[in-house]
Design an enzyme around this catalytic site. Sequence first.
Site: not given
Ligand code: SAH
Length: 220
Positions: A67
């Site tokens: 993010s």
């Molecule tokens: N907070 C993270 C942002 C990651 S992007 C950072 O700072 O890097 C969002 C993440 O949510 C991705 O890694 C994706 O795989 C995950 N995601 C999407 N759907 C999900 C679900 N149902 N359960 C767990 N993770 C999920």
Amino acid sequence: MSVAEKKTTSDERLAKLVLALRSQGVTDPAVLSAIEKTPRELFVPELFQERSFEDSALPIACGQTISQPFIVGLMTQALTIEPRARILEIGTGSGYQTAVLSRLARLVYTVERYRTLLGEAETRFKALQLTNVITKFGDGGEGWAEQAPFDRILVTAAAPSEPKKLLAQLKPSGVLVAPIGKGPVQKLIRYAGDGRGGFVSETLCEVRFVPLLDGVAKEL
Ligand code: SAH
């Protein structure tokens, strides 16, 4: 460049980023300090190292993103975290947001649906000695029933609609922050428990997150 010189430049760049976030409205000193203590370059792939301190989202493995620092600051601030809080985070990704939360709360539970991303994030938590982070491979849409209720819940992937299952795992006066919407642009919504089983919701701004998907990923 020597290791010491490299460290000075990254410290300076991080300080600059923190100033920029403050001027954009992330003013909570505890949140800014947590961001300042979290070396974002450790969470960014080799290819994008140079851009670690830019205020932008960047690609990580599995087609996901780390993010944008401003959004991390805004979401963290909107959670109004107390030091004793137990937080649930959905979407570990790189682990950057998790690491920021771990500086502010007692315990952070984080769920990710890609094994690869979770493994890499766990390695980073270990390296940074973040011993108050508990990880799980699974579908975060289901929350973490065994550990509920939580003081705060943060969803870092876009839920198509109000995340009822997650709201049900929140304490009566808890706070949940999540991007909500089906399209490429979503609304960042803060739900605050009214203490009687209901919620007051507030739209904070527009955001662009990857979608919250059903089930765990079949690929690594
Ligand atoms: N907070 C993270 C942002 C990651 S992007 C950072 O700072 O890097 C969002 C993440 O949510 C991705 O890694 C994706 O795989 C995950 N995601 C999407 N759907 C999900 C679900 N149902 N359960 C767990 N993770 C999920």
